[in-house]
Write an enzyme that holds these catalytic residues in place. Structure first.
Site, PDB file in Angstrom:
ATOM      1  N   SER B 150      37.737 -46.216  -8.941  1.00  0.00           N
ATOM      2  CA  SER B 150      37.473 -45.689 -10.270  1.00  0.00           C
ATOM      3  C   SER B 150      36.951 -44.309 -10.325  1.00  0.00           C
ATOM      4  CB  SER B 150      36.067 -46.513 -10.723  1.00  0.00           C
ATOM      5  OG  SER B 150      35.431 -45.734 -11.769  1.00  0.00           O
ATOM      6  N   TYR B 162      28.026 -48.856  -8.957  1.00  0.00           N
ATOM      7  CA  TYR B 162      29.322 -48.993  -9.283  1.00  0.00           C
ATOM      8  C   TYR B 162      30.170 -47.851  -8.670  1.00  0.00           C
ATOM      9  CZ  TYR B 162      33.694 -49.825 -11.774  1.00  0.00           C
ATOM     10  OH  TYR B 162      35.059 -49.867 -11.972  1.00  0.00           O
TER      11      TYR B 162
END
Lengths: 273, 273
Positions: B150, B162
């Site tokens: 990501s 995350y």
């Protein structure tokens, strides 16, 4: 900028169709280089119409004519031009002429490269100038002229791909001038990605590593050159055909969301300790 | 030939998290390229739908409901793929997701939330890569792993667990590429920026997306289908000399990021400042 309708049409296309370049007009600068020629062959296979720009009038034109016949066999129309990439004005005028003859330019690839391996104390002013001219200025001039032509497209937009080298981001003895010039070209990609995005132009770099055509820096009599190649994860030098598919991905309709990146085709050379 | 190198005929690919969004787009692109695709996700309904769409387009796919946070389940997924199609060539470790508590101060973040996010995003990628590598080495003729990280992992931001987990996926990619190269296994990572998971449900959602899109250099958010061509490039022989590499697909966001995308300082050399 890609319209919502155009995006919806692209969304409906199957994955492999995004690697077709039918109807696209592509300019390949330094088409006489092994990597320029491989990209030209890939684009021809994908259906593009191609302008082959060679850097020098003479042997380069001969090899480009040979390439032209290969492209013809692949069913692609191409034309050969001589472009002096050391002069911004010459790049501009030649690019304008190509755009007029093709009706526009959708994709521009610049593979200009000139290696110099010398300690800084032995590098002359004129050598530095030549290294900057072929490894940086040429890319600047091509990006400047090609993006200008792409702005005129209806709708405005296009794809620029600059071929660079991993020495532009890592240190190595005797490559101060060459590395700095390629470092500048890689930064050109990032800067221009921001500036050209509103007019629908993406710009990306492909950074190659130790490639099989680079006898200029990989003298086979030098044991260290052989060891350098074994720094790559597959333990082999890359080939022009290893590079062409990435140029095709970046030129294709699937890569509109990709800009400002320099991707390595280097066998993992830059990714491990 | 470049287009031939993108063909996936006879190859078997697992795509985790392929019930929707990016994973579904990648599964469909690989199937359109000729691959036999194994669609995995926790809930069967959505992967069954992906399989139905691939089949309706003339492709071959099966669904295998899998909890990718369980190493036994991931091993069973690979076994199921091999049982059905006889071998495995590609693992796309895409499953993951945000989750975790929002708006907590850094020092307030609880153990369980951190462990859960790491399990979903990092351990799942490790389990998938390991299970695939084991199978590839047993087969003895290489293989391809694509992890999905990501853009949030590339810069500091207000999220926490995350991006940390996805940063681990990036390191995993480089180390796995280095460790597996001698077996002919390539490992790369896709690093998406802001990407829409599907078409907008209504005009209101389209408006929200337009407003977010103006902050991206290309002036729009990315779309799910744009991962398809990239997955095809990475899963096929077209990328044979590319390994350990990050493929940032973010509309130019990470190439910039120093100022609002509209900021363009204007100054002539020698002009009074």
């Amino acid at each position: 900028m890609t319209s919502p309708d155009a995006l919806a049409a692209l969304a409906a296309m199957p994955g492999p169709a995004h690697f077709r370049l039918d109807g696209k007009r592509a300019l390949i600068v330094a088409a006489e280089s092994p990597v320029g020629a491989a990209i030209a062959r890939g684009f021809a296979e994908a259906g593009a119409q191609i302008a082959l720009a060679v850097l020098h009038p003479n042997e380069a034109v001969v090899s480009a004519k040979r390439l032209q016949r290969e492209l013809e066999a692949l069913g692609a129309r191409s034309t050969v031009y001589v472009m002096d990439v050391t002069l911004g004005k010459n790049v501009q005028v030649t690019t304008r002429q190509i755009a007029k003859e093709l009706g526009g330019i959708d994709v521009a690839v610049c593979a200009s490269d000139l290696f110099l391996g010398k300690p800084i104390g032995k590098t002359s002013d004129s050598e530095l100038q030549q290294v900057m001219a072929y490894n940086f200025n040429a890319h600047f001039f091509v990006a400047r002229s090609a993006s200008e032509e792409m702005r005129r497209n209806d709708p405005a937009g296009g794809r620029i791909v600059l071929l660079s080298h991993v020495l532009g981001e890592r240190g190595l003895s005797n490559t101060a001038a060459y590395g700095a010039a390629h470092g500048a070209t890689q930064q050109l990609v990032r800067s221009l990605s921001q500036e050209l995005a509103p007019q629908g132009v993406t710009i990306n770099g492909i950074s190659t590593g130790w490639m099989d055509w680079m006898q200029d820096r990989l003298d086979e009599r030098d044991d260290d050159a052989g060891r350098a190649i074994r720094f790559t994860l597959p333990r082999r030098a890359g080939s022009p055909d290893d590079v062409a598919p990435m140029a095709l991905w970046l030129a294709g309709s699937g890569a509109g969301n990709v800009t400002g990146q320099v991707f390595h085709v280097d066998g993992g050379l830059t990714q491990h300790l | 030939m470049v287009l031939d190198s993108l063909r996936m005929d006879g190859k078997v690919a697992i795509v985790t998290g392929s019930g929707r969004g990016l994973g579904k787009a990648m599964a469909k692109a690989l199937a359109a390229g000729g691959a036999q695709v194994v669609c995995a996700a926790r809930t069967p309904e959505q992967i069954n739908e992906t399989v139905a769409e691939i089949t309706a387009d003339g492709g071959t796919a099966i669904s295998v409901p899998t909890d990718v946070t369980s190493s036994e389940a991931v091993d069973a997924l690979v076994a199921a793929a091999v049982a059905r199609f006889g071998r495995l060539d590609v693992m796309i470790a895409n499953a993951g997701g945000g989750g975790g508590p929002q708006n907590l101060e850094f020092w307030e973040y609880p153990d369980e939330a951190f462990e859960s996010v790491v399990a979903t995003n990092l351990k799942s990628a490790f389990f998938s890569d390991r299970a695939a590598a084991r199978q590839f080495v047993a087969q003895g003729d290489g293989g391809v792993i694509v992890n999905v990280a990501s853009g949030t992992a590339m810069r500091g931001n207000q999220q926490f667990a995350y991006p940390t987990a996805k940063g681990g996926v990036i390191s995993l990619t480089k180390s796995a590429a280095t460790m597996l190269a001698k077996h002919g296994i390539r490992v790369n990572a896709i690093v998406p920026g802001y990407i829409n998971q599907r078409p907008p449900r209504d005009e209101q959602e389209a408006e929200v997306r337009r407003n977010r899109g103006v902050r991206v250099p290309i002036r729009r958010l990315g779309d799910w289908w744009e991962l398809g061509p990239l997955a095809l490039y990475l899963a096929s022989d077209a990328s044979r000399y590319v390994t350990g590499e990050l493929f940032i697909i973010d509309g130019g966001g990470l190439a910039g990021g120093l100022a609002p995308v509209t900021f363009a300082p204007a100054h002539e050399i020698g002009a009074a400042s």
